[in-house]
Design an enzyme around this catalytic site. Structure first.
Site, PDB file in Angstrom:
ATOM      1  N   HIS A  11       1.015 -10.444   6.625  1.00 52.96           N
ATOM      2  CA  HIS A  11       0.213 -11.489   5.987  1.00 52.96           C
ATOM      3  C   HIS A  11      -0.950 -10.900   5.208  1.00 52.96           C
ATOM      4  O   HIS A  11      -1.280  -9.736   5.363  1.00 52.96           O
ATOM      5  CB  HIS A  11      -0.303 -12.531   6.997  1.00 52.96           C
ATOM      6  CG  HIS A  11      -0.929 -11.965   8.226  1.00 52.96           C
ATOM      7  ND1 HIS A  11      -0.294 -11.954   9.452  1.00 52.96           N
ATOM      8  CD2 HIS A  11      -2.133 -11.367   8.440  1.00 52.96           C
ATOM      9  CE1 HIS A  11      -1.088 -11.386  10.357  1.00 52.96           C
ATOM     10  NE2 HIS A  11      -2.210 -11.018   9.762  1.00 52.96           N
ATOM     11  N   ARG A  65     -10.772 -15.536   2.632  1.00 54.68           N
ATOM     12  CA  ARG A  65     -11.695 -16.576   3.097  1.00 54.68           C
ATOM     13  C   ARG A  65     -11.739 -17.745   2.119  1.00 54.68           C
ATOM     14  O   ARG A  65     -11.699 -17.546   0.906  1.00 54.68           O
ATOM     15  CB  ARG A  65     -13.091 -15.963   3.280  1.00 54.68           C
ATOM     16  CG  ARG A  65     -13.080 -14.792   4.261  1.00 54.68           C
ATOM     17  CD  ARG A  65     -14.381 -14.012   4.317  1.00 54.68           C
ATOM     18  NE  ARG A  65     -14.225 -12.843   5.196  1.00 54.68           N
ATOM     19  CZ  ARG A  65     -14.020 -11.605   4.757  1.00 54.68           C
ATOM     20  NH1 ARG A  65     -13.987 -11.350   3.454  1.00 54.68           N
ATOM     21  NH2 ARG A  65     -13.865 -10.609   5.613  1.00 54.68           N
ATOM     22  N   GLU A  91      -3.063 -15.875   5.639  1.00 52.58           N
ATOM     23  CA  GLU A  91      -3.943 -16.242   6.745  1.00 52.58           C
ATOM     24  C   GLU A  91      -5.283 -16.605   6.122  1.00 52.58           C
ATOM     25  O   GLU A  91      -5.997 -15.751   5.600  1.00 52.58           O
ATOM     26  CB  GLU A  91      -4.120 -15.082   7.737  1.00 52.58           C
ATOM     27  CG  GLU A  91      -5.087 -15.437   8.860  1.00 52.58           C
ATOM     28  CD  GLU A  91      -5.359 -14.293   9.847  1.00 52.58           C
ATOM     29  OE1 GLU A  91      -6.385 -14.383  10.554  1.00 52.58           O
ATOM     30  OE2 GLU A  91      -4.569 -13.331   9.900  1.00 52.58           O
ATOM     31  N   ASN A 107     -15.123 -19.750   7.689  1.00 54.48           N
ATOM     32  CA  ASN A 107     -16.308 -19.471   8.507  1.00 54.48           C
ATOM     33  C   ASN A 107     -17.218 -20.691   8.464  1.00 54.48           C
ATOM     34  O   ASN A 107     -17.547 -21.178   7.375  1.00 54.48           O
ATOM     35  CB  ASN A 107     -17.042 -18.240   7.968  1.00 54.48           C
ATOM     36  CG  ASN A 107     -16.239 -16.971   8.193  1.00 54.48           C
ATOM     37  OD1 ASN A 107     -15.895 -16.635   9.317  1.00 54.48           O
ATOM     38  ND2 ASN A 107     -15.904 -16.276   7.121  1.00 54.48           N
ATOM     39  N   HIS A 165      -4.589 -11.134  -8.268  1.00 58.90           N
ATOM     40  CA  HIS A 165      -3.943 -12.435  -8.048  1.00 58.90           C
ATOM     41  C   HIS A 165      -2.892 -12.326  -6.940  1.00 58.90           C
ATOM     42  O   HIS A 165      -2.523 -11.239  -6.517  1.00 58.90           O
ATOM     43  CB  HIS A 165      -3.275 -12.946  -9.336  1.00 58.90           C
ATOM     44  CG  HIS A 165      -2.197 -12.035  -9.866  1.00 58.90           C
ATOM     45  ND1 HIS A 165      -2.382 -11.221 -10.943  1.00 58.90           N
ATOM     46  CD2 HIS A 165      -0.919 -11.795  -9.457  1.00 58.90           C
ATOM     47  CE1 HIS A 165      -1.271 -10.527 -11.180  1.00 58.90           C
ATOM     48  NE2 HIS A 165      -0.372 -10.860 -10.282  1.00 58.90           N
ATOM     49  N   GLU A 201      -0.317 -16.174  -9.980  1.00 57.51           N
ATOM     50  CA  GLU A 201       0.647 -16.055 -11.068  1.00 57.51           C
ATOM     51  C   GLU A 201       1.913 -16.773 -10.614  1.00 57.51           C
ATOM     52  O   GLU A 201       2.375 -16.574  -9.489  1.00 57.51           O
ATOM     53  CB  GLU A 201       0.960 -14.578 -11.354  1.00 57.51           C
ATOM     54  CG  GLU A 201       1.961 -14.401 -12.477  1.00 57.51           C
ATOM     55  CD  GLU A 201       2.295 -12.941 -12.778  1.00 57.51           C
ATOM     56  OE1 GLU A 201       3.021 -12.706 -13.751  1.00 57.51           O
ATOM     57  OE2 GLU A 201       1.831 -12.051 -12.034  1.00 57.51           O
ATOM     58  N   GLN A 219      -7.965  -8.540   3.601  1.00 62.34           N
ATOM     59  CA  GLN A 219      -7.048  -7.437   3.915  1.00 62.34           C
ATOM     60  C   GLN A 219      -5.596  -7.882   3.923  1.00 62.34           C
ATOM     61  O   GLN A 219      -5.303  -9.075   3.952  1.00 62.34           O
ATOM     62  CB  GLN A 219      -7.380  -6.875   5.297  1.00 62.34           C
ATOM     63  CG  GLN A 219      -7.060  -7.861   6.407  1.00 62.34           C
ATOM     64  CD  GLN A 219      -8.049  -7.834   7.547  1.00 62.34           C
ATOM     65  OE1 GLN A 219      -9.211  -7.502   7.372  1.00 62.34           O
ATOM     66  NE2 GLN A 219      -7.598  -8.200   8.731  1.00 62.34           N
ATOM     67  N   PRO A 266      -6.005  -1.733  21.441  1.00 60.95           N
ATOM     68  CA  PRO A 266      -5.871  -3.183  21.589  1.00 60.95           C
ATOM     69  C   PRO A 266      -7.143  -3.934  21.190  1.00 60.95           C
ATOM     70  O   PRO A 266      -8.257  -3.448  21.410  1.00 60.95           O
ATOM     71  CB  PRO A 266      -5.572  -3.368  23.079  1.00 60.95           C
ATOM     72  CG  PRO A 266      -6.024  -2.123  23.748  1.00 60.95           C
ATOM     73  CD  PRO A 266      -6.090  -1.030  22.730  1.00 60.95           C
ATOM     74  N   VAL A 291      -4.590  -3.478   7.638  1.00 56.85           N
ATOM     75  CA  VAL A 291      -4.524  -3.448   9.102  1.00 56.85           C
ATOM     76  C   VAL A 291      -3.062  -3.258   9.491  1.00 56.85           C
ATOM     77  O   VAL A 291      -2.196  -3.989   9.011  1.00 56.85           O
ATOM     78  CB  VAL A 291      -5.047  -4.771   9.716  1.00 56.85           C
ATOM     79  CG1 VAL A 291      -4.933  -4.730  11.232  1.00 56.85           C
ATOM     80  CG2 VAL A 291      -6.481  -5.021   9.311  1.00 56.85           C
TER      81      VAL A 291
END
EC number: 4.4.1.5
Length: 283
Positions: free
Chosen positions: A20, A24, A71, A75, A89, A137, A219, A251, A271
């Site tokens: 993913h 924000r 995702e 906030n 994009h 796009e 990310q 973890p 990540v």
């Protein structure tokens, strides 16, 4: 050095997949409505973490076990973000660009380029903006298992970026497009063929070596069978090409999901997430 050279083979052998992209938004419900009603995405899951003052929503064109999804992070109390000059994009493929553009317009979206052939090519494309100002796009193509087909980021040195994503992440350079008449070059990076899956589109604009990152885009997450071994590879490649580890392999508190996170030489964050832990999160 044998150990390092063996280690550098790992990303190509690993079971990698784009999971993913995280960014924000200023109003979660508004974006969910736009993506589901306009783009035809499905809301896959949503979680609210009041003690941390944020909410997430996952949306995509198929299940998270097989498809690349967004995702969204909201906030509490933050209604707008700076997208910066580095983020380019996202792209969505559709069998009818004109129809999708009309849908965007009908739902109050911003059409920044009307449907038409791409400069110097035959594909029909359009550009639109979502309610937060992220550019999408829209590309006219036949049916595909993955309509969410690109994330475009700008880089200051394309050869260095290509080398980084090949060595650190085991991606392949699927296609390189030189456009001297428009003063840019593009490298399409990925794990599978371009028309079947998501690709990372790296763009180099002549003579532009630095961009602002803003605080909107976060990310990309990619699956791995071993975050520890993957983290060691990243460290070796960081020494050669730049970038840095931002979270050591291990973890996550609370969740237990094993991750390692790092910046590429241009400062873009990735990540790596343990494949088994990721599937557990979806149960």
């Amino acid at each position: 050095m044998a150990e390092a050279s063996d280690l550098l083979e790992w990303p190509k052998k690993d079971n990698r997949r784009f999971l993913h992209v995280v960014y924000r938004v200023g109003d979660l419900d508004r974006t969910i409505e736009f993506y589901t009603e306009v783009f035809g995405m499905k809301l896959l899951r949503k979680r609210d973490i009041p003690e941390e003052k944020y909410s997430n929503a996952f949306l995509g064109f198929g299940p998270e076990t097989s498809n690349f999804v967004v995702e969204l992070t909201y906030n509490y109390g933050v209604s707008s973000y700076d997208i910066g000059t580095g983020f380019g994009h996202f792209a969505i493929s559709t069998q009818d660009v004109s129809k999708l553009v009309e849908n965007v317009r009908a739902k109050g979206g911003n059409v920044t380029r009307e449907p038409g052939p791409v400069k110097g090519g035959g594909s029909v494309i359009a550009f639109v903006k979502d309610p937060d100002g992220y550019t999408f796009e829209l590309i006219q193509r036949g049916p595909t298992p993955e309509p969410f087909c690109q994330v475009m980021l700008r880089v200051g040195d394309l050869d260095r970026a290509i080398k980084f994503y090949e060595k650190a992440l085991g991606m392949r350079l699927l296609r390189k497009i030189e456009r001297p008449e428009y003063k840019y070059t593009i490298g399409m990076m990925g794990y599978a063929e371009e028309y079947e899956s998501i690709v990372l589109e790296l763009t180099y604009n002549y003579d532009v070596t630095e961009y602002t990152k803003g605080n909107a885009y976060a990310q990309i997450a990619i699956g791995t069978d071993d975050v520890y071994k993957s983290g060691e590879v990243i460290k070796i490649v960081n020494q050669e090409l730049g970038g840095k580890i931002t979270r050591e392999a291990g973890p996550l508190p609370g969740l237990g999901t094993k991750i390692v996170s790092f910046l590429d030489p241009d400062g873009w964050k990735t990540v790596l997430v343990d494949n088994k832990d990721f599937l557990k999160e979806l149960e």
